[in-house]
Design an enzyme around this catalytic site. Sequence first.
Site, PDB file in Angstrom:
ATOM      1  N   HIS A 154    -107.573 -44.176 -38.931  1.00 44.69           N
ATOM      2  CA  HIS A 154    -108.868 -44.876 -38.844  1.00 44.69           C
ATOM      3  C   HIS A 154    -109.818 -44.047 -38.000  1.00 44.69           C
ATOM      4  O   HIS A 154    -109.821 -44.121 -36.772  1.00 44.69           O
ATOM      5  CB  HIS A 154    -108.643 -46.272 -38.219  1.00 44.69           C
ATOM      6  N   GLU A 205    -112.580 -57.339 -36.369  1.00 42.55           N
ATOM      7  CA  GLU A 205    -113.016 -56.505 -35.230  1.00 42.55           C
ATOM      8  C   GLU A 205    -113.936 -57.405 -34.412  1.00 42.55           C
ATOM      9  O   GLU A 205    -113.578 -57.863 -33.334  1.00 42.55           O
ATOM     10  CB  GLU A 205    -113.752 -55.262 -35.756  1.00 42.55           C
ATOM     11  N   ASP A 247    -111.437 -44.198 -34.280  1.00 45.71           N
ATOM     12  CA  ASP A 247    -112.632 -44.836 -34.842  1.00 45.71           C
ATOM     13  C   ASP A 247    -113.825 -43.870 -34.895  1.00 45.71           C
ATOM     14  O   ASP A 247    -114.047 -43.247 -35.925  1.00 45.71           O
ATOM     15  CB  ASP A 247    -112.981 -46.112 -34.067  1.00 45.71           C
ATOM     16  N   ASP A 248    -114.578 -43.768 -33.808  1.00 46.88           N
ATOM     17  CA  ASP A 248    -115.758 -42.882 -33.756  1.00 46.88           C
ATOM     18  C   ASP A 248    -115.669 -42.079 -32.456  1.00 46.88           C
ATOM     19  O   ASP A 248    -116.342 -42.398 -31.465  1.00 46.88           O
ATOM     20  CB  ASP A 248    -117.034 -43.725 -33.792  1.00 46.88           C
ATOM     21  N   HIS A 268    -113.989 -42.428 -38.553  1.00 50.94           N
ATOM     22  CA  HIS A 268    -115.149 -42.224 -39.425  1.00 50.94           C
ATOM     23  C   HIS A 268    -115.659 -40.824 -39.137  1.00 50.94           C
ATOM     24  O   HIS A 268    -116.007 -40.522 -37.994  1.00 50.94           O
ATOM     25  CB  HIS A 268    -116.236 -43.253 -39.102  1.00 50.94           C
ATOM     26  N   HIS A 278    -112.312 -53.051 -42.898  1.00 45.34           N
ATOM     27  CA  HIS A 278    -112.488 -53.496 -41.518  1.00 45.34           C
ATOM     28  C   HIS A 278    -112.539 -55.027 -41.544  1.00 45.34           C
ATOM     29  O   HIS A 278    -113.307 -55.615 -42.324  1.00 45.34           O
ATOM     30  CB  HIS A 278    -113.810 -52.981 -40.944  1.00 45.34           C
TER      31      HIS A 278
HETATM   32  N1  LIG Z   1    -116.013 -49.605 -35.651  1.00 43.49           N
HETATM   33  C1  LIG Z   1    -116.733 -49.721 -36.771  1.00 43.49           C
HETATM   34  N2  LIG Z   1    -116.860 -50.917 -37.353  1.00 43.49           N
HETATM   35  C2  LIG Z   1    -117.582 -51.052 -38.466  1.00 43.49           C
HETATM   36  N3  LIG Z   1    -118.206 -50.050 -39.058  1.00 43.49           N
HETATM   37  C3  LIG Z   1    -118.114 -48.830 -38.514  1.00 43.49           C
HETATM   38  N4  LIG Z   1    -118.653 -47.660 -38.890  1.00 43.49           N
HETATM   39  C4  LIG Z   1    -118.256 -46.745 -37.995  1.00 43.49           C
HETATM   40  N5  LIG Z   1    -117.496 -47.302 -37.049  1.00 43.49           N
HETATM   41  C5  LIG Z   1    -117.393 -48.614 -37.354  1.00 43.49           C
HETATM   42 ZN   LIG Z   2    -113.978 -48.185 -37.937  1.00 43.77          ZN
END
Ligand SMILES: Nc1ncnc2[nH]cnc12
Ligand SMILES: [Zn+2]
EC number: 3.5.4.2
Length: 338
Positions: free
Chosen positions: A18, A201, A279-280, A20, A198
Site C-alpha cells: 500500500h 480509514e 501509504d504516502d 501511492h 481503501h
Molecule cells: N491515505 C489515503 N487515503 C485515501 N486516498 C489516498 N490517496 C493517497 N493517499 C491516500
Molecule cells: Zn492509501
Amino acid sequence: MTEALSDLVRSMPKAELHMHIEGSLEPELIFALAERNGVTLPYASVEDLRRAYAFTDLQSFLDIYYAGASVLQTERDFYDMTWAYLERAHADNVLHTEIFFDPQTHTERGIGFPIVIGGIHRALTDAQKEWGLSASLILCFLRHLSEAEAFATLEEAMPHRDKFIGVGLDSSERGNPPEKFERVFARCRELGLHLVAHAGEEGPPEYIYTALDKLHVERIDHGVRCLEDPVLTARLAREQVALTVCPLSNIKLRVFDRIHDHNILELLDAGIAATVNSDDPAYFGGYVNDNYVALFESLPLTRDHAYRLARNSFAAAFIDEEAKAAYLRQVDDYFATA
Ligand SMILES: Nc1ncnc2[nH]cnc12
Ligand SMILES: [Zn+2]
C-alpha cells in the site's frame, strides 16, 4: 525496543502492498520537476513546502497531494519519481511492492494515460533488472469523481492491460462509499483484475462491509476502524482478508492521536492478517521501515510479531503461488538464522 529488534525489523525481507506513487514525491523532487517544467509553485522553498505538511484530516492532505502531483508532466518525470521510490524500497529490504497510481489526477490535467503508465512501468522494469525487485501496479479510481469517469479511465487503461495487475479505490472516503463503484468493479472483476479498496480509514466499518460484499475486494486498504465492529473483526480474521495498515499515515491524518494509540497489536491479536506499509511516504514522515520502527518503538511488539508481519506481507501479495512460497521460505530462513 532493543537495537537488535530494530535491526531485525529493518533488514527482514518484506513486501509493501500500500503506497501511492504520487505520495513518494519528496519536496526536493517537486521543486526540481517544477524547475525542469517551468511550473511556478505557490511555495518559496523546499522548507516552505514541507511546513505546509501539517494535516488535520484526509482531505487537508489530499489538497496538497494533488497540488504536488501537478509538477509531473513528462514520461521522464513519472520515471524519475518511481525510480526514487524503488531505490528507497530496495534500501528497506522490500523484495516485492504493489504500487498504486492515480491516473485521473494526471489525465484531468491533460497528461496522456500512456505517458503516466509508460514512465512508471519503465522504472519497474529497471528495478527488476537492477536488483531483482519485483513490482506491480494497481490503478486507483478517485472516489470523489463519478462512476462514468471511472469507466472512462478503465477504457483508456485497457490498451495497457499488461502493465497493471489490479484496481483500487482511493481519495476522499467519507460520502463516497464503495458501492458508488459497484458496476465498475464488477467489470474489472470480469476482466480478471485484482481488486482492493481503501475502506475504514476515516470512513465507518459499513464501508468495509460494502467493499467486501459489493465490490468483492481481496484486501482492504487501511481498514483500521474494523475494530469498532466485533462481528466484522471476527469475519476479517476468519476469512483472512488482509488489511494494508499505514501507521505513520494514520497519525499524520489523525486517525489515531499518537503512535502509542495505534491498534495494530489489537488487529494482530484478533487474528487479522495485518501488514505494514507507508501509504504516502514523502508526506507522512517515512518509508516502510520507518513505519515498522515507529510501531516497534512505541508498542509492545515482539520478534514473533515481526515474523508474522513479514509473512503476512508476502501471503497477501498478488503473486503466483510458487513465488509466494519462495518468499515465505525466505522469511522463514531469515528468522531461523537472525
Ligand atoms: N491515505 C489515503 N487515503 C485515501 N486516498 C489516498 N490517496 C493517497 N493517499 C491516500
Ligand atoms: Zn492509501
